[in-house]
Scaffold this motif. Sequence first.
Motif, PDB file in Angstrom:
ATOM      1  N   ALA A  76       0.751  -1.275   0.053  1.00 57.57           N
ATOM      2  CA  ALA A  76       0.094  -0.056  -0.137  1.00 57.57           C
ATOM      3  C   ALA A  76       0.935   1.312  -0.028  1.00 57.57           C
ATOM      4  O   ALA A  76       0.557   2.307  -0.679  1.00 57.57           O
ATOM      5  CB  ALA A  76      -0.837  -0.075   1.239  1.00 57.57           C
ATOM      6  N   ILE A  77       2.000   1.289   0.727  1.00 56.90           N
ATOM      7  CA  ILE A  77       2.868   2.452   0.842  1.00 56.90           C
ATOM      8  C   ILE A  77       3.531   2.590  -0.646  1.00 56.90           C
ATOM      9  O   ILE A  77       3.475   3.933  -1.127  1.00 56.90           O
ATOM     10  CB  ILE A  77       4.087   2.248   1.899  1.00 56.90           C
ATOM     11  N   LYS A  78       4.002   1.479  -1.269  1.00 58.68           N
ATOM     12  CA  LYS A  78       4.749   1.569  -2.511  1.00 58.68           C
ATOM     13  C   LYS A  78       3.785   2.158  -3.694  1.00 58.68           C
ATOM     14  O   LYS A  78       4.067   2.752  -4.854  1.00 58.68           O
ATOM     15  CB  LYS A  78       5.124   0.255  -2.906  1.00 58.68           C
ATOM     16  N   LYS A  79       2.514   2.108  -3.365  1.00 54.38           N
ATOM     17  CA  LYS A  79       1.550   2.405  -4.476  1.00 54.38           C
ATOM     18  C   LYS A  79       0.791   3.964  -4.242  1.00 54.38           C
ATOM     19  O   LYS A  79       0.105   4.269  -5.076  1.00 54.38           O
ATOM     20  CB  LYS A  79       0.314   1.317  -4.557  1.00 54.38           C
ATOM     21  N   ARG A  80       1.196   4.432  -3.141  1.00 52.20           N
ATOM     22  CA  ARG A  80       0.906   5.860  -2.886  1.00 52.20           C
ATOM     23  C   ARG A  80       1.144   6.948  -3.724  1.00 52.20           C
ATOM     24  O   ARG A  80       2.350   6.799  -4.187  1.00 52.20           O
ATOM     25  CB  ARG A  80       1.068   6.301  -1.517  1.00 52.20           C
ATOM     26  N   LEU A  81       0.387   7.953  -3.793  1.00 44.58           N
ATOM     27  CA  LEU A  81       0.803   9.120  -4.911  1.00 44.58           C
ATOM     28  C   LEU A  81       1.990   9.709  -4.408  1.00 44.58           C
ATOM     29  O   LEU A  81       2.637  10.188  -5.001  1.00 44.58           O
ATOM     30  CB  LEU A  81      -0.395  10.005  -4.803  1.00 44.58           C
ATOM     31  N   GLY A  82       2.325   9.892  -3.114  1.00 42.09           N
ATOM     32  CA  GLY A  82       3.440  10.537  -2.752  1.00 42.09           C
ATOM     33  C   GLY A  82       4.888  10.269  -2.906  1.00 42.09           C
ATOM     34  O   GLY A  82       5.730  10.525  -3.147  1.00 42.09           O
ATOM     35  N   ILE A  83       4.780   8.525  -3.421  1.00 47.29           N
ATOM     36  CA  ILE A  83       6.081   7.998  -3.893  1.00 47.29           C
ATOM     37  C   ILE A  83       6.625   8.894  -5.330  1.00 47.29           C
ATOM     38  O   ILE A  83       7.736   8.963  -5.385  1.00 47.29           O
ATOM     39  CB  ILE A  83       5.838   6.524  -4.195  1.00 47.29           C
ATOM     40  N   LEU A  84       5.592   9.121  -5.982  1.00 50.42           N
ATOM     41  CA  LEU A  84       5.929  10.038  -7.372  1.00 50.42           C
ATOM     42  C   LEU A  84       6.883  11.016  -7.013  1.00 50.42           C
ATOM     43  O   LEU A  84       8.221  11.402  -7.508  1.00 50.42           O
ATOM     44  CB  LEU A  84       4.958  10.224  -8.136  1.00 50.42           C
ATOM     45  N   ALA A  85       6.301  11.807  -5.961  1.00 52.46           N
ATOM     46  CA  ALA A  85       7.065  13.073  -5.646  1.00 52.46           C
ATOM     47  C   ALA A  85       8.362  12.899  -5.091  1.00 52.46           C
ATOM     48  O   ALA A  85       9.465  13.576  -4.961  1.00 52.46           O
ATOM     49  CB  ALA A  85       6.190  14.052  -4.566  1.00 52.46           C
ATOM     50  N   ALA A  86       8.576  11.551  -4.237  1.00 50.31           N
ATOM     51  CA  ALA A  86       9.644  11.344  -3.296  1.00 50.31           C
ATOM     52  C   ALA A  86      10.670  10.745  -4.377  1.00 50.31           C
ATOM     53  O   ALA A  86      11.801  11.355  -3.949  1.00 50.31           O
ATOM     54  CB  ALA A  86       9.220  10.181  -2.476  1.00 50.31           C
ATOM     55  N   ILE A  87      10.112  10.107  -5.108  1.00 49.75           N
ATOM     56  CA  ILE A  87      11.304   9.863  -6.597  1.00 49.75           C
ATOM     57  C   ILE A  87      11.906  10.907  -7.205  1.00 49.75           C
ATOM     58  O   ILE A  87      13.228  10.953  -7.273  1.00 49.75           O
ATOM     59  CB  ILE A  87      10.780   9.009  -7.365  1.00 49.75           C
ATOM     60  N   ASP A  88      10.966  12.033  -7.436  1.00 52.55           N
ATOM     61  CA  ASP A  88      11.404  13.102  -8.038  1.00 52.55           C
ATOM     62  C   ASP A  88      12.746  13.868  -7.312  1.00 52.55           C
ATOM     63  O   ASP A  88      13.667  14.441  -7.662  1.00 52.55           O
ATOM     64  CB  ASP A  88      10.347  14.135  -8.526  1.00 52.55           C
ATOM     65  N   GLU A  89      12.185  14.104  -5.871  1.00 50.45           N
ATOM     66  CA  GLU A  89      13.114  14.810  -4.848  1.00 50.45           C
ATOM     67  C   GLU A  89      14.325  13.919  -5.021  1.00 50.45           C
ATOM     68  O   GLU A  89      15.492  14.393  -4.695  1.00 50.45           O
ATOM     69  CB  GLU A  89      12.775  15.011  -3.661  1.00 50.45           C
ATOM     70  N   PHE A  90      14.256  12.408  -4.861  1.00 52.20           N
ATOM     71  CA  PHE A  90      15.321  11.634  -4.674  1.00 52.20           C
ATOM     72  C   PHE A  90      16.458  11.933  -5.756  1.00 52.20           C
ATOM     73  O   PHE A  90      17.662  11.795  -5.729  1.00 52.20           O
ATOM     74  CB  PHE A  90      14.809  10.231  -4.655  1.00 52.20           C
ATOM     75  N   VAL A  91      16.042  11.869  -6.980  1.00 49.91           N
ATOM     76  CA  VAL A  91      16.653  12.008  -8.234  1.00 49.91           C
ATOM     77  C   VAL A  91      17.284  13.450  -8.092  1.00 49.91           C
ATOM     78  O   VAL A  91      18.495  13.662  -8.721  1.00 49.91           O
ATOM     79  CB  VAL A  91      15.804  11.938  -9.440  1.00 49.91           C
ATOM     80  N   GLY A  92      16.669  14.394  -7.835  1.00 47.29           N
ATOM     81  CA  GLY A  92      17.174  15.933  -7.675  1.00 47.29           C
ATOM     82  C   GLY A  92      18.204  15.903  -6.759  1.00 47.29           C
ATOM     83  O   GLY A  92      19.242  16.549  -7.135  1.00 47.29           O
ATOM     84  N   GLU A  93      18.282  15.160  -5.499  1.00 42.96           N
ATOM     85  CA  GLU A  93      19.318  15.234  -4.646  1.00 42.96           C
ATOM     86  C   GLU A  93      20.556  14.440  -5.062  1.00 42.96           C
ATOM     87  O   GLU A  93      21.895  14.954  -4.949  1.00 42.96           O
ATOM     88  CB  GLU A  93      18.838  14.792  -3.191  1.00 42.96           C
ATOM     89  N   GLN A  94      20.177  13.660  -5.625  1.00 41.52           N
ATOM     90  CA  GLN A  94      21.253  12.683  -6.464  1.00 41.52           C
ATOM     91  C   GLN A  94      22.165  13.492  -7.283  1.00 41.52           C
ATOM     92  O   GLN A  94      23.424  13.343  -7.493  1.00 41.52           O
ATOM     93  CB  GLN A  94      20.710  11.185  -6.944  1.00 41.52           C
ATOM     94  N   GLU A  95      21.353  14.034  -8.252  1.00 43.01           N
ATOM     95  CA  GLU A  95      21.854  15.005  -9.214  1.00 43.01           C
ATOM     96  C   GLU A  95      22.927  16.127  -8.704  1.00 43.01           C
ATOM     97  O   GLU A  95      23.854  16.389  -9.113  1.00 43.01           O
ATOM     98  CB  GLU A  95      20.899  15.651  -9.837  1.00 43.01           C
ATOM     99  N   GLN A  96      22.550  16.602  -7.536  1.00 41.84           N
ATOM    100  CA  GLN A  96      23.281  17.723  -6.635  1.00 41.84           C
ATOM    101  C   GLN A  96      24.677  17.005  -6.165  1.00 41.84           C
ATOM    102  O   GLN A  96      25.655  17.559  -6.535  1.00 41.84           O
ATOM    103  CB  GLN A  96      22.578  18.236  -5.719  1.00 41.84           C
ATOM    104  N   ARG A  97      24.600  15.722  -5.817  1.00 44.50           N
ATOM    105  CA  ARG A  97      25.972  15.171  -5.400  1.00 44.50           C
ATOM    106  C   ARG A  97      26.623  14.690  -6.619  1.00 44.50           C
ATOM    107  O   ARG A  97      27.852  14.847  -6.425  1.00 44.50           O
ATOM    108  CB  ARG A  97      25.358  14.110  -4.740  1.00 44.50           C
ATOM    109  N   MET A  98      26.003  14.429  -7.780  1.00 52.31           N
ATOM    110  CA  MET A  98      26.484  14.099  -8.744  1.00 52.31           C
ATOM    111  C   MET A  98      27.392  15.146  -9.642  1.00 52.31           C
ATOM    112  O   MET A  98      28.585  15.092 -10.040  1.00 52.31           O
ATOM    113  CB  MET A  98      25.584  13.593  -9.805  1.00 52.31           C
ATOM    114  N   VAL A  99      26.987  16.396  -9.606  1.00 52.33           N
ATOM    115  CA  VAL A  99      27.380  17.472  -9.869  1.00 52.33           C
ATOM    116  C   VAL A  99      28.795  17.948  -9.108  1.00 52.33           C
ATOM    117  O   VAL A  99      29.809  18.397  -9.920  1.00 52.33           O
ATOM    118  CB  VAL A  99      26.351  18.738 -10.004  1.00 52.33           C
TER     119      VAL A  99
END
Length: 640
Positions: A203-226
């Motif tokens: 149920a947690i993995k299917k929640r709408l908030g996971i989409l926003a969490a993934i977007d922020e996760f990738v954004g933070e990862q991109e900052q570390r990559m730069v």
Amino acid sequence: MAAAFYEHRPGDEFELDDPRFARLAGTVAERTIATADRRRLAAIEIARVSEAGRCVRTGDEFHLEQLTPTAPPSVLGLPDVRALLTPEQYRLIASDRERPLIIQGRAGSGKTTVALYRVAYLAAPEAAATGAPLDPHRVLIVMFNRALQQFVERSLADVELGAATIDTFHGWALARIRRAYKGDLEIDPTPTAEAAEQGRVTAIKKRLGILAAIDEFVGEQEQRMVLWLTAALQPYRAVSWVDEYRESSGPVVRRLMDLRSKARLARDAASGPKARREAQRLTEIHKVLHAAVGRMTQYKDELLRLFTGTALLAKHLPEVSRTDLAELANYQLRLQRKDPGDRKAGPRIHFDDLAPLLRLIVCKHGGLPDAQHDESVDKYDHLMIDEAQDFGAVELGVLLSIVRSRTGVTVVGDVNQKIVPAADFMGWDELARELGLDGAAVARLEVGHRSSARIMAVADTLTGDTTTAPGRPGPMPRLHCADTPARAHEILVAEVLRLASDHGQGHVAVVTHDREAAASLAATLAREVASHRMAIAVRHGHNKHFTFEPGVTVTNVAQVKGLEFDAVVVLEPTESAYPAAGEQGRRRLYTVMTRAKFELVFIASDEPSALLKPAMEAGLVDVVEPESVPAFETLDDDPF
């Protein structure tokens, strides 16, 4: 001409005005529907202003239709409803191709069929007044399960969509993920948690908030990559490449790959007195960028980090308790790490991980990558989602992200048939808003084509639907109340023999509550039917092993969603199987009973579910009580 046929009735004035054709106007004098069965004319229905009639075939002769209801012809796939389309259904099929479409509706209203005809209409060259018609090769059709996929797949060639991709979400997602990168990937078929824990995690993995969490996760990862990229390029006097990355736009991995290609091309084109040294420098720059791409595409490790990062998840899932997030983290660690000391994630994931994993990939690439041709990404031109109410928000979000335009979307479903508890469906209007379907037309279909009017009357007592839609005649649904399980089984055998005989080339379904009961019952029933020397095929139906040929299929509730049968026997519709408390029991019972086209039979050896009481009290169900036991009486007390 189709517009005149579907939009008008005898006596109506009409006008057809299309810039590609001559203008046509007049009054409809007569409307005729011809129905075929196995390549022979089966019925002719003629309507005029003041009269109407219907002739049907019996053998080699036609006669006026009798009032006694007869079973409709059996079909092996989706029925051809073109002659039965209501004006509302026709308008949906031929609606504006520049708008997405959401179709909801009651069971048997032809939602899936209308959606397929809608996609076929978009692919028809004659329907495209402007622009190019839709290419079926660029169409993705996503079904709820394998049985429904096979059922619909039979009809794709008939509507000239044979080249389209049709699959379940999990089947399609797994194939696309395996194409996206070269790492090992295994779906763990063994339970990693107790049923209750698995349900909460899913149920947690299917929640709408996971989409926003993934977007922020990738954004933070991109900052570390730069930051890493800046330091790694410093020795090669190439920090300007980082500035170029920052100034570019698009998904992170695509931008890195573009820079990597630029470094390779510049290296190959190096010339002049310092060409060798410049080529060496560009070679090292290429290595750095290649390493950056590699570190940004370790998807399984990223999935593990995402679901063990409770702080990030808590930010985007405020409705989920910290305890449940900790449970998710522990579950994911057990699943993905063979040894707690391992730094890297193993190849194992669960089916519930496919949607978030694919979301990570699409978020970084802007589409569906191919590891063999990683310089480009793929998207579909049109997406059709069936039974959308049982898809989680993450699954829907992923699907909507791999279509070129949100206008190329057709979504179908019925919240009354929602049988997956973990899929927290948000409602049709909310779906349109949250997932960016601006301007989507949300349409509801009311007219049932599948089930008889009497079956739908019983089904409507579960939903509270008071719509009085016309329906086909048919026998009253029957409830057999048996006093023992053994007696219930005897009734089942007798009903199966009767239904198989009455429906000839029809398809009868016996539906149990759970999968295990269906598998064992199918074997037993096959032996007993064979003992009566009747040539009736009895088989177990499950996923890709589902067969739609004439005979008897024993299956369970989760398998019949979206399917249809000439007759359905619901075994043990008791309170434990279909509880009246909550929504799940009601939705499961509604789903299974609306699979029947002509006959619906319940057999219970215990008290029927309270969900059936309103229909029983209203006289909508023929209740057959157990045979009464005669009282013992004696008139002779003499010794024997």
